[in-house]
Design an enzyme around this catalytic site. Structure first.
Site, PDB file in Angstrom:
ATOM      1  N   LYS A  83      39.480  63.203  90.342  1.00 38.13           N
ATOM      2  CA  LYS A  83      40.897  63.555  90.181  1.00 38.13           C
ATOM      3  C   LYS A  83      40.992  64.608  89.076  1.00 38.13           C
ATOM      4  O   LYS A  83      40.666  64.332  87.911  1.00 38.13           O
ATOM      5  CB  LYS A  83      41.619  62.263  89.763  1.00 38.13           C
ATOM      6  CG  LYS A  83      43.075  62.157  90.067  1.00 38.13           C
ATOM      7  CD  LYS A  83      43.479  60.700  89.824  1.00 38.13           C
ATOM      8  CE  LYS A  83      44.949  60.501  89.988  1.00 38.13           C
ATOM      9  NZ  LYS A  83      45.551  59.915  88.785  1.00 38.13           N
TER      10      LYS A  83
HETATM   11  C1  E4P Z   1      48.300  58.030  89.841  1.00 39.89           C
HETATM   12  O1  E4P Z   1      47.593  58.803  90.433  1.00 39.89           O
HETATM   13  C2  E4P Z   1      49.221  58.489  88.789  1.00 39.89           C
HETATM   14  O2  E4P Z   1      48.486  58.856  87.676  1.00 39.89           O
HETATM   15  C3  E4P Z   1      50.235  57.411  88.485  1.00 39.89           C
HETATM   16  O3  E4P Z   1      50.850  57.011  89.682  1.00 39.89           O
HETATM   17  C4  E4P Z   1      51.273  57.849  87.456  1.00 39.89           C
HETATM   18  O4  E4P Z   1      52.292  56.892  87.411  1.00 39.89           O
HETATM   19  P1  E4P Z   1      53.408  56.866  86.248  1.00 39.89           P
HETATM   20  O5  E4P Z   1      54.166  58.138  86.310  1.00 39.89           O
HETATM   21  O6  E4P Z   1      54.246  55.671  86.578  1.00 39.89           O
HETATM   22  O7  E4P Z   1      52.635  56.727  84.954  1.00 39.89           O
END
Ligand code: E4P
Length: 214
Positions: A83
């Site tokens: 990622k």
């Molecule tokens: C996942 O890939 C993301 O990092 C995550 O969903 C972020 O979520 P948040 O905005 O609730 O921290």
């Protein structure tokens, strides 16, 4: 629509794997920090129970550092997706990792233009952040619907993996827009499963059954 679990908690993941509701996993440094374990150990534990894509994000933001971490994580399994943040170093890493047959996602995406660039770079997944767009006063699911329309216009292969999902309605609006994947925290999934009428219905059926004449 595929459902990924947005957590690094092995117990939560195990429960949803057993329910047949976990097509993959997303993590980020904040999520991993909550588990308080070494990242490689935490991801290896998840890889033992999840066969679908597992997203793991390098901490480095410089190109060499990103590649070094990515190569280490990729050793855990073929289903590891690196990622990468939506910055030039992340975009550059996409092509290099692709040549090494390592899957990539571009994360921290907040606009259709960023999503178009991520696809152009060749990322396997693009990760738009619905809830955080809402936090900024804009309309998160509408932004993802625009990405879906653009990708459809050009038959783009990059999969849309919508994240930062805060409420079940986000999932419904994303499903209506034909989004490929949502990554959902356990709390949202629990709300999607439950309905007070279902509980009331079970209670009433049992009460009526117990009143039956013998
Ligand atoms: C996942 O890939 C993301 O990092 C995550 O969903 C972020 O979520 P948040 O905005 O609730 O921290």
């Amino acid at each position: 629509m595929k459902i990924y679990l947005d957590t690094a908690n092995v117990n939560e993941i195990k429960e949803y794997v057993e329910l047949g509701l976990c097509d993959g996993v997303t993590t980020n440094p904040s999520i991993l920090a909550k588990e308080g374990k070494d990242i490689t150990m935490a991801i290896s534990a998840i890889a033992k129970i999840v066969s679908g894509p597992i997203n793991v994000e390098p901490i480095a933001t410089d190109f060499d550092g990103i590649i070094k971490e990515a190569e280490e994580y990729a050793k855990i399994g073929k289903n590891i997706v690196i990622k990468l943040p939506m910055i030039k170093e992340g975009l550059k890493a996409v092509g290099v990792l692709k040549k090494k047959k390592i899957m990539t996602s571009i994360t921290l995406v907040f606009s259709p233009s960023q999503a178009l660039i991520a696809a152009k770079a060749g990322a396997d997944f693009v990760i738009p952040f619905v809830g955080r767009v809402d936090d900024g006063g804009a309309y998160g699911t509408e932004m993802v619907a625009q990405i879906a329309q653009i990708y459809s216009n050009y038959e783009i292969k990059t999969k849309i993996l919508a994240a930062s999902i805060r409420v079940p309605m986000h999932v419904i609006e994303l499903a209506l827009a034909g989004v490929d994947i949502v990554s959902v925290p356990k709390s949202v999934l629990e709300t999607m499963i439950k309905h007070p009428y279902t509980d009331a219905g079970i209670k009433k059926f049992l009460e009526d059954w117990n009143k039956k004449k013998t």
